[in-house]
Design a protein around this motif. Structure first.
Motif, PDB file in Angstrom:
ATOM      1  N   GLU A 188      -5.046   4.176  -0.800  1.00 39.56           N
ATOM      2  CA  GLU A 188      -5.733   5.446  -0.538  1.00 39.56           C
ATOM      3  C   GLU A 188      -4.811   6.657  -0.526  1.00 39.56           C
ATOM      4  OE1 GLU A 188      -6.082   5.816   4.246  1.00 39.56           O
ATOM      5  OE2 GLU A 188      -7.431   4.375   3.328  1.00 39.56           O
ATOM      6  N   ASP A 189      -3.523   6.449  -0.259  1.00 41.96           N
ATOM      7  CA  ASP A 189      -2.587   7.582  -0.222  1.00 41.96           C
ATOM      8  C   ASP A 189      -2.039   7.940  -1.606  1.00 41.96           C
ATOM      9  OD1 ASP A 189      -0.807   5.528  -0.765  1.00 41.96           O
ATOM     10  OD2 ASP A 189       0.491   5.929   0.951  1.00 41.96           O
ATOM     11  N   GLY A 190      -2.553   7.263  -2.654  1.00 37.11           N
ATOM     12  CA  GLY A 190      -2.100   7.540  -4.014  1.00 37.11           C
ATOM     13  C   GLY A 190      -1.013   6.603  -4.510  1.00 37.11           C
ATOM     14  N   THR A 191      -0.468   5.766  -3.636  1.00 39.49           N
ATOM     15  CA  THR A 191       0.551   4.798  -4.046  1.00 39.49           C
ATOM     16  C   THR A 191      -0.048   3.787  -5.010  1.00 39.49           C
ATOM     17  OG1 THR A 191       1.725   5.002  -1.944  1.00 39.49           O
ATOM     18  CG2 THR A 191       2.133   2.995  -3.222  1.00 39.49           C
ATOM     19  N   ARG A 192       0.647   3.568  -6.117  1.00 37.22           N
ATOM     20  CA  ARG A 192       0.322   2.490  -7.072  1.00 37.22           C
ATOM     21  C   ARG A 192       1.596   1.686  -7.251  1.00 37.22           C
ATOM     22  NH1 ARG A 192      -4.307   3.765 -11.050  1.00 37.22           N
ATOM     23  NH2 ARG A 192      -3.506   1.894 -12.007  1.00 37.22           N
ATOM     24  N   THR A 193       1.476   0.365  -7.204  1.00 36.54           N
ATOM     25  CA  THR A 193       2.673  -0.455  -7.292  1.00 36.54           C
ATOM     26  C   THR A 193       2.407  -1.769  -8.002  1.00 36.54           C
ATOM     27  OG1 THR A 193       4.466  -1.476  -6.002  1.00 36.54           O
ATOM     28  CG2 THR A 193       2.291  -1.522  -5.018  1.00 36.54           C
ATOM     29  N   ARG A 194       3.409  -2.228  -8.737  1.00 34.59           N
ATOM     30  CA  ARG A 194       3.417  -3.604  -9.234  1.00 34.59           C
ATOM     31  C   ARG A 194       4.397  -4.341  -8.339  1.00 34.59           C
ATOM     32  NH1 ARG A 194       3.417  -5.841 -15.223  1.00 34.59           N
ATOM     33  NH2 ARG A 194       1.242  -5.311 -14.797  1.00 34.59           N
ATOM     34  N   SER A 195       3.916  -5.330  -7.632  1.00 34.86           N
ATOM     35  CA  SER A 195       4.769  -6.135  -6.762  1.00 34.86           C
ATOM     36  C   SER A 195       4.981  -7.488  -7.413  1.00 34.86           C
ATOM     37  CB  SER A 195       4.122  -6.286  -5.381  1.00 34.86           C
ATOM     38  OG  SER A 195       4.038  -5.013  -4.759  1.00 34.86           O
ATOM     39  N   GLU A 196       6.261  -7.895  -7.455  1.00 36.61           N
ATOM     40  CA  GLU A 196       6.658  -9.127  -8.134  1.00 36.61           C
ATOM     41  C   GLU A 196       7.248 -10.110  -7.139  1.00 36.61           C
ATOM     42  OE1 GLU A 196       9.362  -7.392 -10.965  1.00 36.61           O
ATOM     43  OE2 GLU A 196       7.722  -6.971 -12.370  1.00 36.61           O
ATOM     44  N   ALA A 197       7.542 -11.313  -7.602  1.00 33.78           N
ATOM     45  CA  ALA A 197       8.108 -12.354  -6.744  1.00 33.78           C
ATOM     46  C   ALA A 197       9.259 -11.805  -5.912  1.00 33.78           C
ATOM     47  CB  ALA A 197       8.580 -13.536  -7.583  1.00 33.78           C
ATOM     48  N   GLY A 198       9.176 -12.023  -4.599  1.00 33.40           N
ATOM     49  CA  GLY A 198      10.190 -11.531  -3.680  1.00 33.40           C
ATOM     50  C   GLY A 198       9.822 -10.221  -3.006  1.00 33.40           C
ATOM     51  N   ASP A 199       8.786  -9.535  -3.500  1.00 35.94           N
ATOM     52  CA  ASP A 199       8.344  -8.272  -2.904  1.00 35.94           C
ATOM     53  C   ASP A 199       7.345  -8.546  -1.784  1.00 35.94           C
ATOM     54  OD1 ASP A 199       9.849  -7.020  -4.864  1.00 35.94           O
ATOM     55  OD2 ASP A 199       8.120  -6.441  -6.090  1.00 35.94           O
ATOM     56  N   ALA A 200       7.271  -7.619  -0.829  1.00 35.86           N
ATOM     57  CA  ALA A 200       6.351  -7.741   0.299  1.00 35.86           C
ATOM     58  C   ALA A 200       5.659  -6.410   0.545  1.00 35.86           C
ATOM     59  CB  ALA A 200       7.106  -8.171   1.553  1.00 35.86           C
ATOM     60  N   ILE A 201       4.425  -6.476   1.058  1.00 36.25           N
ATOM     61  CA  ILE A 201       3.659  -5.282   1.398  1.00 36.25           C
ATOM     62  C   ILE A 201       2.980  -5.519   2.740  1.00 36.25           C
ATOM     63  CG2 ILE A 201       1.744  -3.777   0.739  1.00 36.25           C
ATOM     64  CD1 ILE A 201       2.190  -4.674  -2.166  1.00 36.25           C
ATOM     65  N   LEU A 202       3.068  -4.539   3.625  1.00 30.91           N
ATOM     66  CA  LEU A 202       2.324  -4.553   4.883  1.00 30.91           C
ATOM     67  C   LEU A 202       1.248  -3.486   4.765  1.00 30.91           C
ATOM     68  CD1 LEU A 202       1.986  -5.633   7.772  1.00 30.91           C
ATOM     69  CD2 LEU A 202       3.453  -3.753   8.512  1.00 30.91           C
ATOM     70  N   ILE A 203      -0.015  -3.907   4.840  1.00 38.08           N
ATOM     71  CA  ILE A 203      -1.147  -2.994   4.706  1.00 38.08           C
ATOM     72  C   ILE A 203      -1.784  -2.831   6.087  1.00 38.08           C
ATOM     73  CG2 ILE A 203      -3.351  -2.572   3.562  1.00 38.08           C
ATOM     74  CD1 ILE A 203      -2.410  -4.627   1.391  1.00 38.08           C
ATOM     75  N   PRO A 204      -1.790  -1.617   6.625  1.00 38.40           N
ATOM     76  CA  PRO A 204      -2.438  -1.406   7.916  1.00 38.40           C
ATOM     77  C   PRO A 204      -3.934  -1.717   7.827  1.00 38.40           C
ATOM     78  CG  PRO A 204      -1.086   0.494   7.320  1.00 38.40           C
ATOM     79  CD  PRO A 204      -1.174  -0.392   6.110  1.00 38.40           C
ATOM     80  N   GLY A 205      -4.493  -2.264   8.886  1.00 35.88           N
ATOM     81  CA  GLY A 205      -5.923  -2.532   8.913  1.00 35.88           C
ATOM     82  C   GLY A 205      -6.710  -1.267   8.634  1.00 35.88           C
ATOM     83  N   GLY A 206      -7.807  -1.407   7.892  1.00 38.63           N
ATOM     84  CA  GLY A 206      -8.669  -0.273   7.592  1.00 38.63           C
ATOM     85  C   GLY A 206      -8.195   0.607   6.457  1.00 38.63           C
ATOM     86  N   MET A 207      -7.019   0.325   5.870  1.00 37.78           N
ATOM     87  CA  MET A 207      -6.521   1.157   4.768  1.00 37.78           C
ATOM     88  C   MET A 207      -7.230   0.766   3.470  1.00 37.78           C
ATOM     89  SD  MET A 207      -2.651   1.722   3.370  1.00 37.78           S
ATOM     90  CE  MET A 207      -2.233   3.425   3.059  1.00 37.78           C
ATOM     91  N   LYS A 208      -7.774   1.767   2.775  1.00 35.30           N
ATOM     92  CA  LYS A 208      -8.442   1.522   1.496  1.00 35.30           C
ATOM     93  C   LYS A 208      -7.411   1.096   0.454  1.00 35.30           C
ATOM     94  CE  LYS A 208     -12.161   4.877   2.065  1.00 35.30           C
ATOM     95  NZ  LYS A 208     -12.829   6.050   1.459  1.00 35.30           N
ATOM     96  N   HIS A 209      -7.749   0.037  -0.292  1.00 36.85           N
ATOM     97  CA  HIS A 209      -6.885  -0.395  -1.383  1.00 36.85           C
ATOM     98  C   HIS A 209      -7.703  -1.135  -2.437  1.00 36.85           C
ATOM     99  CE1 HIS A 209      -6.830  -3.734   1.521  1.00 36.85           C
ATOM    100  NE2 HIS A 209      -6.521  -4.533   0.511  1.00 36.85           N
ATOM    101  N   ASN A 210      -7.088  -1.319  -3.603  1.00 34.50           N
ATOM    102  CA  ASN A 210      -7.752  -1.930  -4.745  1.00 34.50           C
ATOM    103  C   ASN A 210      -6.722  -2.755  -5.499  1.00 34.50           C
ATOM    104  OD1 ASN A 210      -9.534  -2.476  -6.869  1.00 34.50           O
ATOM    105  ND2 ASN A 210      -9.315  -0.460  -7.801  1.00 34.50           N
TER     106      ASN A 210
END
Length: 139
Positions: free
Chosen positions: A87-109
């Motif tokens: 929702e904040d405009g971030t777009r990312t390709r995450s590959e093996a070894g990458d991590a993402i923490l998504i806060p609850g309620g944050m819009k994503h696709n």
């Protein structure tokens, strides 16, 4: 047994060892993934969930904008890649070894995945609901 070891209390948490050959597949949110339950939700009384999502096929279309009803969702890419937008405009390709923490309620696709993607997913609490939502306003 009271869950304490050496004087330290561990209320409501039990030791669990999950062997890949014994981990059951469970119903999941997406038809292009299969989900292996790692036994953490049961071992923590629902405080934490851990599962591995494995691609059955690569994504054929984005998941659509959604949120999760939880405090946080953590994903760690074990194999392959996943493209996400937030929702904040971030777009990312995450590959093996990458991590993402998504806060609850944050819009994503989730936009796309490799055909062989494998992801470790944790959520706090363990019972995480998914809700479709409108896309965020364009910046």
């Amino acid at each position: 047994m009271d869950g304490s070891v050496g004087g330290a209390s561990r209320p409501g948490i039990t030791l669990t060892v999950a062997k890949k050959a014994d981990q059951p597949f469970v119903k999941g949110r997406r038809k292009f993934f299969r989900y292996r339950d790692l036994g953490v939700q049961a071992a923590t009384g629902g405080k934490l969930r851990a599962q591995v999502m494995e691609a059955i096929t690569g994504m054929t279309e984005p998941t659509g904008w959604h949120t999760h009803q939880c405090e946080a969702q953590f994903i760690y890419i074990l194999k392959g890649w996943v493209d996400l937008e937030f929702e904040d405009g971030t777009r990312t390709r995450s590959e093996a070894g990458d991590a993402i923490l998504i806060p609850g309620g944050m819009k994503h696709n989730e936009i796309a995945t490799s055909d062989d993607v494998e992801i470790l997913e944790l959520s706090i609490p363990g019972d995480m609901a998914t809700h479709p939502c409108e896309p965020p306003p364009k910046a």
